[in-house]
Design a protein around this motif. Sequence first.
Motif, PDB file in Angstrom:
ATOM      1  N   LEU A  98       0.019  48.563  89.398  1.00 34.86           N
ATOM      2  CA  LEU A  98       0.152  50.017  89.498  1.00 34.86           C
ATOM      3  C   LEU A  98      -0.846  50.664  90.461  1.00 34.86           C
ATOM      4  O   LEU A  98      -0.827  51.882  90.637  1.00 34.86           O
ATOM      5  N   MET A  99      -1.721  49.880  91.065  1.00 38.35           N
ATOM      6  CA  MET A  99      -2.687  50.423  92.011  1.00 38.35           C
ATOM      7  C   MET A  99      -2.244  50.133  93.440  1.00 38.35           C
ATOM      8  O   MET A  99      -1.496  49.195  93.693  1.00 38.35           O
ATOM      9  N   LYS A 100      -2.707  50.956  94.369  1.00 37.43           N
ATOM     10  CA  LYS A 100      -2.401  50.798  95.780  1.00 37.43           C
ATOM     11  C   LYS A 100      -3.701  50.853  96.573  1.00 37.43           C
ATOM     12  O   LYS A 100      -4.642  51.559  96.194  1.00 37.43           O
ATOM     13  N   VAL A 101      -3.720  50.156  97.686  1.00 37.90           N
ATOM     14  CA  VAL A 101      -4.886  50.219  98.564  1.00 37.90           C
ATOM     15  C   VAL A 101      -5.105  51.646  99.055  1.00 37.90           C
ATOM     16  O   VAL A 101      -6.245  52.084  99.252  1.00 37.90           O
ATOM     17  N   SER A 102      -4.022  52.391  99.207  1.00 32.97           N
ATOM     18  CA  SER A 102      -4.151  53.775  99.662  1.00 32.97           C
ATOM     19  C   SER A 102      -4.917  54.631  98.654  1.00 32.97           C
ATOM     20  O   SER A 102      -5.494  55.668  99.021  1.00 32.97           O
ATOM     21  N   ASP A 103      -4.947  54.206  97.374  1.00 29.99           N
ATOM     22  CA  ASP A 103      -5.750  54.924  96.381  1.00 29.99           C
ATOM     23  C   ASP A 103      -7.224  54.876  96.757  1.00 29.99           C
ATOM     24  O   ASP A 103      -7.959  55.850  96.569  1.00 29.99           O
ATOM     25  N   VAL A 104      -7.649  53.728  97.264  1.00 34.02           N
ATOM     26  CA  VAL A 104      -9.041  53.579  97.695  1.00 34.02           C
ATOM     27  C   VAL A 104      -9.313  54.503  98.877  1.00 34.02           C
ATOM     28  O   VAL A 104     -10.363  55.161  98.945  1.00 34.02           O
ATOM     29  N   ASP A 105      -8.375  54.555  99.810  1.00 38.72           N
ATOM     30  CA  ASP A 105      -8.547  55.409 100.993  1.00 38.72           C
ATOM     31  C   ASP A 105      -8.677  56.881 100.589  1.00 38.72           C
ATOM     32  O   ASP A 105      -9.531  57.604 101.116  1.00 38.72           O
ATOM     33  N   ARG A 106      -7.846  57.310  99.652  1.00 41.89           N
ATOM     34  CA  ARG A 106      -7.927  58.706  99.210  1.00 41.89           C
ATOM     35  C   ARG A 106      -9.235  58.975  98.487  1.00 41.89           C
ATOM     36  O   ARG A 106      -9.834  60.050  98.650  1.00 41.89           O
ATOM     37  N   THR A 107      -9.668  58.016  97.688  1.00 46.60           N
ATOM     38  CA  THR A 107     -10.934  58.181  96.979  1.00 46.60           C
ATOM     39  C   THR A 107     -12.101  58.267  97.953  1.00 46.60           C
ATOM     40  O   THR A 107     -13.020  59.074  97.785  1.00 46.60           O
ATOM     41  N   GLU A 108     -12.053  57.424  99.000  1.00 46.65           N
ATOM     42  CA  GLU A 108     -13.102  57.462 100.019  1.00 46.65           C
ATOM     43  C   GLU A 108     -13.142  58.810 100.723  1.00 46.65           C
ATOM     44  O   GLU A 108     -14.222  59.371 100.962  1.00 46.65           O
ATOM     45  N   ALA A 109     -11.984  59.336 101.049  1.00 47.94           N
ATOM     46  CA  ALA A 109     -11.915  60.634 101.725  1.00 47.94           C
ATOM     47  C   ALA A 109     -12.464  61.734 100.824  1.00 47.94           C
ATOM     48  O   ALA A 109     -13.204  62.622 101.272  1.00 47.94           O
ATOM     49  N   TRP A 110     -12.107  61.668  99.533  1.00 48.54           N
ATOM     50  CA  TRP A 110     -12.604  62.670  98.581  1.00 48.54           C
ATOM     51  C   TRP A 110     -14.118  62.572  98.433  1.00 48.54           C
ATOM     52  O   TRP A 110     -14.824  63.590  98.449  1.00 48.54           O
ATOM     53  N   PHE A 111     -14.629  61.341  98.333  1.00 49.66           N
ATOM     54  CA  PHE A 111     -16.067  61.176  98.124  1.00 49.66           C
ATOM     55  C   PHE A 111     -16.857  61.579  99.365  1.00 49.66           C
ATOM     56  O   PHE A 111     -17.961  62.110  99.262  1.00 49.66           O
ATOM     57  N   ALA A 112     -16.281  61.348 100.540  1.00 46.58           N
ATOM     58  CA  ALA A 112     -16.948  61.761 101.776  1.00 46.58           C
ATOM     59  C   ALA A 112     -17.139  63.272 101.817  1.00 46.58           C
ATOM     60  O   ALA A 112     -18.119  63.780 102.367  1.00 46.58           O
ATOM     61  N   LYS A 113     -16.199  63.994 101.199  1.00 45.53           N
ATOM     62  CA  LYS A 113     -16.253  65.453 101.206  1.00 45.53           C
ATOM     63  C   LYS A 113     -17.056  66.013 100.037  1.00 45.53           C
ATOM     64  O   LYS A 113     -17.777  67.009 100.189  1.00 45.53           O
ATOM     65  N   HIS A 114     -16.939  65.396  98.876  1.00 47.04           N
ATOM     66  CA  HIS A 114     -17.529  65.974  97.659  1.00 47.04           C
ATOM     67  C   HIS A 114     -18.581  65.074  97.009  1.00 47.04           C
ATOM     68  O   HIS A 114     -19.015  65.365  95.888  1.00 47.04           O
ATOM     69  N   GLY A 115     -18.981  63.998  97.677  1.00 55.12           N
ATOM     70  CA  GLY A 115     -19.858  63.014  97.054  1.00 55.12           C
ATOM     71  C   GLY A 115     -21.183  63.572  96.559  1.00 55.12           C
ATOM     72  O   GLY A 115     -21.651  63.222  95.474  1.00 55.12           O
ATOM     73  N   SER A 116     -21.796  64.456  97.323  1.00 52.69           N
ATOM     74  CA  SER A 116     -23.099  65.005  96.920  1.00 52.69           C
ATOM     75  C   SER A 116     -22.990  65.786  95.619  1.00 52.69           C
ATOM     76  O   SER A 116     -23.809  65.634  94.705  1.00 52.69           O
ATOM     77  N   LYS A 117     -21.954  66.636  95.533  1.00 50.95           N
ATOM     78  CA  LYS A 117     -21.749  67.400  94.297  1.00 50.95           C
ATOM     79  C   LYS A 117     -21.395  66.474  93.141  1.00 50.95           C
ATOM     80  O   LYS A 117     -21.840  66.699  92.004  1.00 50.95           O
ATOM     81  N   ALA A 118     -20.616  65.433  93.429  1.00 47.36           N
ATOM     82  CA  ALA A 118     -20.221  64.495  92.376  1.00 47.36           C
ATOM     83  C   ALA A 118     -21.437  63.784  91.796  1.00 47.36           C
ATOM     84  O   ALA A 118     -21.549  63.610  90.572  1.00 47.36           O
ATOM     85  N   VAL A 119     -22.355  63.354  92.651  1.00 46.45           N
ATOM     86  CA  VAL A 119     -23.553  62.653  92.167  1.00 46.45           C
ATOM     87  C   VAL A 119     -24.442  63.595  91.369  1.00 46.45           C
ATOM     88  O   VAL A 119     -24.911  63.256  90.280  1.00 46.45           O
ATOM     89  N   PHE A 120     -24.661  64.810  91.883  1.00 44.54           N
ATOM     90  CA  PHE A 120     -25.548  65.759  91.203  1.00 44.54           C
ATOM     91  C   PHE A 120     -24.999  66.178  89.843  1.00 44.54           C
ATOM     92  O   PHE A 120     -25.666  66.031  88.812  1.00 44.54           O
ATOM     93  N   PHE A 121     -23.764  66.691  89.833  1.00 41.07           N
ATOM     94  CA  PHE A 121     -23.196  67.172  88.572  1.00 41.07           C
ATOM     95  C   PHE A 121     -22.776  66.012  87.668  1.00 41.07           C
ATOM     96  O   PHE A 121     -22.776  66.153  86.442  1.00 41.07           O
ATOM     97  N   GLY A 122     -22.424  64.876  88.279  1.00 45.09           N
ATOM     98  CA  GLY A 122     -22.055  63.715  87.474  1.00 45.09           C
ATOM     99  C   GLY A 122     -23.175  63.227  86.587  1.00 45.09           C
ATOM    100  O   GLY A 122     -22.927  62.640  85.529  1.00 45.09           O
TER     101      GLY A 122
END
Length: 212
Positions: A98-122
Amino acid sequence: MDTSESLGLFADWAIALMETLGSVGAGVAVAIENLFPPIPSEVILPLAGFAASQGSVVLWQVLVWTTVGSVVGALALYGLGAWLGPARLRRIVDRMPLMKVSDVDRTEAWFAKHGSKAVFFGRMIPIFRSLISIPAGVQRMPLLRFTLLTAAGSAIWNTVFVMAGFLLGEQWHRIEQYADGLQLIVVAAVIAAVSVFVVLRVRQRVQGTPTT
């Protein structure tokens, strides 16, 4: 083992560390908690605050060492993510149903944009406060930025729970019920999100929707 027995077990373990190492013991306990999320910081931190209220340890030292422990544990998980890396992660995901390699690509794109906030608030969200370090490592977030964001988020989380234990004194364990409620909300949200993902992905497979 029921909840009260588990609480007593973790409390006894944390007390033994603080009796042996003082404020540093609280930091060691938090570092271990970061590596093994089932160990609840919601027990360790208020208990450290209670110990400070009794004069067994110094309050400001507890705040410093618990934050240091949080950063050390997070750096270990960051290292795990860095070792895993994007290429190895893609190979693993490609073998998962049920997983796709494209899921990783989307996650990477999201983390590149929101990673700092994700680490701080996470760092202030149960369960995710440990796990967020792994994708940060996979994406090789600059180590200094990761460390500073982790320290800042952890300092806020730790201070809230340590001070609650300090102010509540012998009633420090009352914090557990509120922390359990927050964790339950997070777990329910995760289960709901995973369920929706599985249903949508299975529907795509049944309908023969092309994978991307």
